[in-house]
Design a protein around this motif. Structure first.
Motif, short mmCIF file in Angstrom:
data_model
loop_
_atom_site.label_atom_id
_atom_site.label_comp_id
_atom_site.label_asym_id
_atom_site.label_seq_id
_atom_site.Cartn_x
_atom_site.Cartn_y
_atom_site.Cartn_z
N UNK A 114 8.16 2.48 -7.51
CA UNK A 114 9.07 1.42 -7.98
C UNK A 114 8.65 0.06 -7.45
N UNK A 115 8.25 -0.01 -6.19
CA UNK A 115 7.83 -1.28 -5.60
C UNK A 115 6.54 -1.79 -6.25
N UNK A 116 5.66 -0.86 -6.61
CA UNK A 116 4.41 -1.27 -7.25
C UNK A 116 4.63 -1.79 -8.67
N UNK A 117 5.72 -1.37 -9.30
CA UNK A 117 6.01 -1.83 -10.66
C UNK A 117 6.68 -3.21 -10.69
N UNK A 119 7.06 -7.15 -10.23
CA UNK A 119 6.08 -8.26 -10.26
C UNK A 119 6.00 -8.95 -8.90
N UNK A 120 4.77 -9.20 -8.45
CA UNK A 120 4.58 -9.94 -7.20
C UNK A 120 4.61 -11.43 -7.53
N UNK A 121 5.42 -12.17 -6.81
CA UNK A 121 5.61 -13.59 -7.13
C UNK A 121 4.99 -14.52 -6.10
N UNK A 122 4.33 -13.96 -5.09
CA UNK A 122 3.70 -14.81 -4.07
C UNK A 122 2.50 -14.09 -3.49
N UNK A 123 1.69 -14.83 -2.75
CA UNK A 123 0.55 -14.20 -2.08
C UNK A 123 1.02 -13.13 -1.10
N UNK A 124 2.12 -13.40 -0.41
CA UNK A 124 2.65 -12.41 0.56
C UNK A 124 3.06 -11.12 -0.16
N UNK A 125 3.68 -11.24 -1.34
CA UNK A 125 4.07 -10.05 -2.08
C UNK A 125 2.85 -9.32 -2.65
N UNK A 126 1.84 -10.07 -3.09
CA UNK A 126 0.61 -9.41 -3.58
C UNK A 126 -0.07 -8.65 -2.44
N UNK A 127 -0.08 -9.28 -1.25
CA UNK A 127 -0.64 -8.59 -0.08
C UNK A 127 0.17 -7.32 0.22
N UNK A 128 1.49 -7.46 0.19
CA UNK A 128 2.36 -6.30 0.45
C UNK A 128 2.11 -5.20 -0.58
N UNK A 129 1.96 -5.57 -1.85
CA UNK A 129 1.72 -4.55 -2.88
C UNK A 129 0.36 -3.86 -2.69
N UNK A 130 -0.65 -4.60 -2.24
CA UNK A 130 -1.95 -3.96 -1.97
C UNK A 130 -1.79 -2.92 -0.87
N UNK A 131 -1.04 -3.27 0.15
CA UNK A 131 -0.82 -2.33 1.26
C UNK A 131 0.02 -1.13 0.79
N UNK A 132 1.03 -1.41 -0.01
CA UNK A 132 1.86 -0.33 -0.56
C UNK A 132 1.01 0.57 -1.45
N UNK A 134 -2.19 1.14 -1.22
CA UNK A 134 -3.06 1.95 -0.36
C UNK A 134 -2.29 3.15 0.20
N UNK A 135 -1.05 2.90 0.64
CA UNK A 135 -0.24 3.99 1.17
C UNK A 135 0.10 4.98 0.06
N UNK A 136 0.49 4.47 -1.09
CA UNK A 136 0.83 5.33 -2.23
C UNK A 136 -0.37 6.22 -2.60
N UNK A 137 -1.55 5.63 -2.70
CA UNK A 137 -2.73 6.39 -3.08
C UNK A 137 -3.06 7.47 -2.05
N UNK A 138 -2.94 7.14 -0.77
CA UNK A 138 -3.20 8.12 0.28
C UNK A 138 -2.21 9.28 0.21
N UNK A 139 -0.92 8.96 0.04
CA UNK A 139 0.10 10.02 -0.03
C UNK A 139 -0.11 10.86 -1.29
N UNK A 140 -0.43 10.23 -2.41
CA UNK A 140 -0.72 10.99 -3.64
C UNK A 140 -1.90 11.93 -3.44
N UNK A 141 -2.94 11.46 -2.76
CA UNK A 141 -4.10 12.30 -2.51
C UNK A 141 -3.73 13.48 -1.61
N UNK A 142 -2.95 13.21 -0.58
CA UNK A 142 -2.50 14.29 0.31
C UNK A 142 -1.63 15.30 -0.43
#
Length: 187
Positions: A114-117, A119-132, A134-142
């Motif tokens: 839901x958080x990845x869907x 829209x990121x409205x700032x550089x801080x939110x885009x950074x946060x979404x990249x980190x989210x 990465x976590x999402x992808x790792x958990x999906x892989x696990x």
């Protein structure tokens, strides 16, 4: 407690560990007692063996049933419900892992999606979404790996675990073989 020394030590340890695993002491003790019991036990026998209240035993049994770790077994000639744990320790591990995944990992994945869907409205939110992401992808892989591993027969699971650090050596060998194949040399 009205238990043999070995059983009592196991039951007490599971009670102590219960709080570390996110369950109360009585739930851990009831599970440990049922796991070691040579035959199904009814609630009154559990109360007598552990020296805890009937209401605590009833709540513990309900929680263990909700986790799919204890089931009801009817004993001919006795109208009371009797309780058992699975005999197969690998099935117990699979059940625990599946229940923890369902209760903890799946809701987290839902929130991350839901958080990845959004829209990121700032550089801080885009950074946060990249980190989210990465976590999402790792958990999906696990979770994908978990889905494959939980279907393994017990013998294969034991063999996989016995490999231990040998898995690293196998991956290194694979990398060398792939590297040789890519460079056109033979092993």
């Amino acid at each position: 407690m009205n238990l043999p020394a070995l059983t009592q030590a196991f039951v007490l340890h599971f009670g102590e560990m219960g709080s570390r695993w996110g369950i109360n002491r009585t739930v851990g003790q009831v599970y440990a007692l049922l796991y070691l019991a040579p035959e199904p036990l009814h609630a009154d026998a559990i109360v007598e063996a552990l020296g805890v209240s009937r209401s605590n035993v009833s709540m513990a049994l309900r929680e263990l049933q909700a986790w799919n770790l204890v089931s009801v077994r009817h004993v001919p000639g006795d109208r009371r419900d009797h309780f058992v744990t699975p005999d197969d320790v690998w099935q117990i591990l699979r059940t625990l892992a599946e229940e923890r995944k369902r209760r903890e990992v799946d809701p987290t994945l839902t929130v991350l999606r839901e958080l990845l869907l959004q829209p990121a409205t700032s550089d801080a939110e885009r950074h946060a979404q990249r980190r989210i992401a990465a976590m999402h992808n790792m958990i999906e892989q696990l979770t994908g790996w978990f889905e494959e591993v939980k279907r393994l027969p017990n013998e294969r699971l034991v063999a996989l675990l016995a490999l231990g650090a040998g898995v690293t050596r196998l991956l290194e060998l694979k990398d060398r073989v792939v590297g040789l194949a890519v460079s056109g040399r033979s092993a």
